[in-house]
Design an enzyme around this catalytic site. Sequence first.
Site, PDB file in Angstrom:
ATOM      1  N   LYS A 160       0.829  -1.208   0.000  1.00 42.51           N
ATOM      2  CA  LYS A 160       0.000   0.000   0.000  1.00 42.51           C
ATOM      3  C   LYS A 160       0.861   1.256   0.000  1.00 42.51           C
ATOM      4  O   LYS A 160       2.037   1.226   0.385  1.00 42.51           O
ATOM      5  CB  LYS A 160      -0.942  -0.004   1.202  1.00 42.51           C
ATOM      6  CG  LYS A 160      -0.247   0.017   2.558  1.00 42.51           C
ATOM      7  CD  LYS A 160      -1.268  -0.036   3.681  1.00 42.51           C
ATOM      8  CE  LYS A 160      -0.585   0.016   5.041  1.00 42.51           C
ATOM      9  NZ  LYS A 160      -1.568   0.015   6.144  1.00 42.51           N
ATOM     10  N   TYR A 200      13.358  32.710   5.564  1.00 43.38           N
ATOM     11  CA  TYR A 200      12.077  33.406   5.638  1.00 43.38           C
ATOM     12  C   TYR A 200      11.735  33.757   7.083  1.00 43.38           C
ATOM     13  O   TYR A 200      11.892  32.943   7.994  1.00 43.38           O
ATOM     14  CB  TYR A 200      10.960  32.525   5.076  1.00 43.38           C
ATOM     15  CG  TYR A 200      10.904  32.491   3.573  1.00 43.38           C
ATOM     16  CD1 TYR A 200      10.658  33.649   2.841  1.00 43.38           C
ATOM     17  CD2 TYR A 200      11.086  31.292   2.890  1.00 43.38           C
ATOM     18  CE1 TYR A 200      10.601  33.617   1.457  1.00 43.38           C
ATOM     19  CE2 TYR A 200      11.030  31.248   1.501  1.00 43.38           C
ATOM     20  CZ  TYR A 200      10.783  32.414   0.789  1.00 43.38           C
ATOM     21  OH  TYR A 200      10.726  32.376  -0.582  1.00 43.38           O
TER      22      TYR A 200
END
EC number: 5.1.1.1
Length: 357
Positions: free
Chosen positions: A34, A252
């Site tokens: 999966k 930032y």
Amino acid sequence: MRALKKIINLNALRHNWALIKQRSLPATPMVVLKADAYGHGMTTVAKTLDDARYFAVSCIEEAIALRHLGIDTPVVLLEGVYRADELLLCEYYQFDTLVHNFRQMQWLKEFNGSVKAWLKVDSGMHRLGFTQDEIAEAFAQAHSLPVNIQWQGVITHFACSDEDDLTHAKKQLACMDRLVLPAHWKRCYANSAAIFALPQAHYDYTRSGIMLYGLSPFMHGDGSAYGLQPVMTVITEILAVRHLEKNETAGYGQGFTAPESGWLATIALGYGDGFARTITSGAVPVLIAGQRYPLVGRVAMDMAMVWLGSDRYAEGTIVELFGSHLPTEEVARAAGTIPHTLTTMLMPRVHVEIVGG
């Protein structure tokens, strides 16, 4: 080509598979594929483990992808079907479907074709499966279905088999052991942690998930403690190096302040690659030339920063984010998450290199 890439080591995959087969005895292990084989590439893993007796996926889309690769190994859908018409696809492609609620049971009653099915029991996870109050009715309905519904067995999932205290897991196992099953029904209970910790839960089939990819199924340590080898290693390069004075800021929002005079590296890694913006806290390490250094500041779309202190490295120097030399489990714990999230988070733009083929 961008420097960031994940390296998939097929020799490590084969090593882990051999160990799983040995540790699962007398059971047969299912290979859990999966989420693109936990980010390792479902196609690559499925084709490499061509002696697997069973594959397990979450949904029918993943199962169909296997068939389109020409893989005819039995596949079980761990979440079952989401719509009644998906049973036609199960019949056409020869998928096994899980049945975990009465809605799915009703779809089977109304289905005129032939399909293989597994009954999911909620033994204490309280997620999917028939509860203890529902199980008698679920078995009664299962037994009443016509022979075109071919029951393969019963499945459950342990909630705490990865913890030191196995009390809850043993209660779940006792719950399953009280079931009276038809003679031909198989039992599939043990996940990766239970393969190691609960050999009494092996029965007929086990489900090898995270351990197949070389990572510890437990809340502590890393896979090497159990003889496992990491299949995925993620590396990038230093793009630039800047010297900062004490208290000078970078990134930032001035997200990083230099604690002292030293060197700051910018590396090719960002949230555009799937690396969560919230991961860097100054505690998450990377590995450069065998030394650990912290990720700092704010992760940008394409770049992140590493504080080198008094050390300096040239542009182009390799940086390991996690894998063969820096345990994925260590990085996950530092990031406040689990290894599964690290291996599955990377986006398609991250280059993949296959080794050991």
